[in-house]
Write a protein that holds these residues in place. Structure first.
Motif, mmCIF file in Angstrom:
data_model
loop_
_atom_site.group_PDB
_atom_site.id
_atom_site.type_symbol
_atom_site.label_atom_id
_atom_site.label_comp_id
_atom_site.label_asym_id
_atom_site.label_seq_id
_atom_site.Cartn_x
_atom_site.Cartn_y
_atom_site.Cartn_z
ATOM 1 N N GLY A 1 0.825 -1.216 0.000
ATOM 2 C CA GLY A 1 0.000 0.000 0.000
ATOM 3 C C GLY A 1 0.857 1.263 0.000
ATOM 4 O O GLY A 1 0.558 2.246 -0.694
ATOM 5 N N ALA A 2 1.953 1.260 0.749
ATOM 6 C CA ALA A 2 2.851 2.410 0.792
ATOM 7 C C ALA A 2 3.509 2.640 -0.568
ATOM 8 O O ALA A 2 3.666 3.772 -1.029
ATOM 9 C CB ALA A 2 3.905 2.214 1.876
ATOM 10 N N LEU B 1 3.790 5.857 -5.563
ATOM 11 C CA LEU B 1 3.770 5.947 -7.019
ATOM 12 C C LEU B 1 2.600 6.777 -7.532
ATOM 13 O O LEU B 1 2.688 7.386 -8.601
ATOM 14 C CB LEU B 1 3.729 4.548 -7.636
ATOM 15 C CG LEU B 1 4.992 3.696 -7.441
ATOM 16 C CD1 LEU B 1 4.764 2.290 -7.984
ATOM 17 C CD2 LEU B 1 6.175 4.353 -8.133
ATOM 18 N N ALA B 2 1.493 6.837 -6.815
ATOM 19 C CA ALA B 2 0.298 7.522 -7.295
ATOM 20 C C ALA B 2 0.257 9.005 -6.919
ATOM 21 O O ALA B 2 -0.329 9.818 -7.637
ATOM 22 C CB ALA B 2 -0.947 6.820 -6.762
ATOM 23 N N VAL B 3 0.873 9.408 -5.817
ATOM 24 C CA VAL B 3 0.750 10.793 -5.346
ATOM 25 C C VAL B 3 1.449 11.795 -6.265
ATOM 26 O O VAL B 3 0.853 12.836 -6.608
ATOM 27 C CB VAL B 3 1.251 10.910 -3.881
ATOM 28 C CG1 VAL B 3 1.427 12.343 -3.460
ATOM 29 C CG2 VAL B 3 0.277 10.211 -2.954
ATOM 30 N N PRO C 1 2.058 11.936 -9.626
ATOM 31 C CA PRO C 1 1.252 12.313 -10.800
ATOM 32 C C PRO C 1 -0.049 13.024 -10.416
ATOM 33 O O PRO C 1 -0.510 13.921 -11.125
ATOM 34 C CB PRO C 1 0.954 10.989 -11.497
ATOM 35 C CG PRO C 1 1.953 10.027 -10.982
ATOM 36 C CD PRO C 1 2.332 10.506 -9.622
ATOM 37 N N TRP C 2 -0.619 12.647 -9.307
ATOM 38 C CA TRP C 2 -1.866 13.287 -8.872
ATOM 39 C C TRP C 2 -1.608 14.759 -8.518
ATOM 40 O O TRP C 2 -2.425 15.624 -8.797
ATOM 41 C CB TRP C 2 -2.442 12.539 -7.673
ATOM 42 C CG TRP C 2 -3.721 13.120 -7.158
ATOM 43 C CD1 TRP C 2 -4.949 13.036 -7.742
ATOM 44 C CD2 TRP C 2 -3.886 13.908 -5.981
ATOM 45 N NE1 TRP C 2 -5.879 13.704 -7.000
ATOM 46 C CE2 TRP C 2 -5.246 14.260 -5.897
ATOM 47 C CE3 TRP C 2 -3.034 14.333 -4.989
ATOM 48 C CZ2 TRP C 2 -5.750 15.035 -4.875
ATOM 49 C CZ3 TRP C 2 -3.541 15.091 -3.967
ATOM 50 C CH2 TRP C 2 -4.891 15.445 -3.921
ATOM 51 N N LEU C 3 -0.479 15.051 -7.882
ATOM 52 C CA LEU C 3 -0.150 16.435 -7.535
ATOM 53 C C LEU C 3 0.172 17.278 -8.767
ATOM 54 O O LEU C 3 -0.044 18.491 -8.763
ATOM 55 C CB LEU C 3 1.031 16.463 -6.560
ATOM 56 C CG LEU C 3 0.767 15.952 -5.149
ATOM 57 C CD1 LEU C 3 2.059 15.916 -4.355
ATOM 58 C CD2 LEU C 3 -0.268 16.822 -4.448
ATOM 59 N N LEU C 4 0.692 16.664 -9.817
ATOM 60 C CA LEU C 4 1.069 17.404 -11.017
ATOM 61 C C LEU C 4 -0.053 17.534 -12.041
ATOM 62 O O LEU C 4 0.132 18.183 -13.065
ATOM 63 C CB LEU C 4 2.279 16.704 -11.677
ATOM 64 C CG LEU C 4 3.565 16.725 -10.847
ATOM 65 C CD1 LEU C 4 4.642 15.900 -11.529
ATOM 66 C CD2 LEU C 4 4.046 18.148 -10.634
ATOM 67 N N ARG C 5 -1.185 16.973 -11.782
ATOM 68 C CA ARG C 5 -2.283 17.024 -12.748
ATOM 69 C C ARG C 5 -2.867 18.422 -12.843
ATOM 70 O O ARG C 5 -2.707 19.255 -11.950
ATOM 71 C CB ARG C 5 -3.387 16.042 -12.358
ATOM 72 C CG ARG C 5 -4.138 16.477 -11.109
ATOM 73 C CD ARG C 5 -5.313 15.613 -10.801
ATOM 74 N NE ARG C 5 -6.011 15.763 -9.580
ATOM 75 C CZ ARG C 5 -6.252 16.858 -8.868
ATOM 76 N NH1 ARG C 5 -5.792 17.981 -9.255
ATOM 77 N NH2 ARG C 5 -6.939 16.846 -7.761
ATOM 78 N N GLU C 6 -3.503 18.710 -13.938
ATOM 79 C CA GLU C 6 -4.205 19.980 -14.133
ATOM 80 C C GLU C 6 -5.521 19.934 -13.372
ATOM 81 O O GLU C 6 -6.227 18.922 -13.408
ATOM 82 C CB GLU C 6 -4.496 20.201 -15.618
ATOM 83 C CG GLU C 6 -3.282 20.519 -16.449
ATOM 84 C CD GLU C 6 -2.737 21.902 -16.162
ATOM 85 O OE1 GLU C 6 -3.537 22.819 -15.889
ATOM 86 O OE2 GLU C 6 -1.512 22.064 -16.201
ATOM 87 N N PRO C 7 -5.877 21.006 -12.680
ATOM 88 C CA PRO C 7 -7.180 21.008 -11.992
ATOM 89 C C PRO C 7 -8.316 20.933 -13.006
ATOM 90 O O PRO C 7 -8.256 21.544 -14.073
ATOM 91 C CB PRO C 7 -7.207 22.332 -11.238
ATOM 92 C CG PRO C 7 -5.853 22.929 -11.367
ATOM 93 C CD PRO C 7 -5.112 22.193 -12.418
ATOM 94 N N ALA C 8 -9.334 20.166 -12.685
ATOM 95 C CA ALA C 8 -10.457 19.981 -13.602
ATOM 96 C C ALA C 8 -11.272 21.251 -13.746
ATOM 97 O O ALA C 8 -11.725 21.600 -14.831
ATOM 98 C CB ALA C 8 -11.342 18.842 -13.112
#
Length: 139
Positions: free
Chosen positions: A14-15, A20-22, A24-31
């Motif tokens: 889980g860690a 690995l997921a955080v 890309p999630w932080l670098l995404r464009e806000p919807a």
């Protein structure tokens, strides 16, 4: 990894997934990236820019014109001695040339302090910085 229990394996997996997921999630464009402008009209430019000729004409480090010497201020001829110890000023006043130490007076002006290129006088509420002859701030 033989010494880890099933629960510890699950926490470790889980860690790794979170690590690995955080990013890309932080670098995404806000919807919902809708920006509402604060001002509805564009900013107006000044009618005419100030002329730069006046800025280029004045000297860079000269004191303001308001610091002009009073007409009756003593004239500094020179500074002799070691500043802060035994320095004296050669000053021309209305009654001739005198040697002044800080604290002495001439024509109602009291010599407060000396610098390498100027003498500082006071009279009542007035103060005057009298430059050395030939210095750049002579007027």
């Amino acid at each position: 990894m033989a010494g880890l229990s099933l629960r510890q394996h699950a926490l470790l997996a889980g860690a790794v997934l979170v690590a690995l997921a955080v990013p890309p999630w932080l670098l995404r464009e806000p919807a919902s990236a809708t920006v509402t402008p604060v001002a509805t009209s564009p900013l107006a430019a000044p009618a005419a820019p100030p002329p730069l000729r006046a800025a280029f004409a004045r000297t860079l480090f000269a004191p303001p014109a308001a610091d002009a010497l009073p007409a009756d201020a003593p004239q500094l001829l020179g500074v002799v001695g070691r500043l802060g110890r035994d320095a004296v000023a050669l000053v021309r006043g209305s009654d001739g040339t005198r040697t002044l130490s800080p604290g002495d007076s001439i024509d109602g002006w009291q010599l407060r302090s000396l610098a390498i290129d100027a003498a500082y006088f006071t009279r009542g509420g007035q103060s005057a910085r009298v430059p050395m002859p030939g210095s750049d701030d002579q007027r």
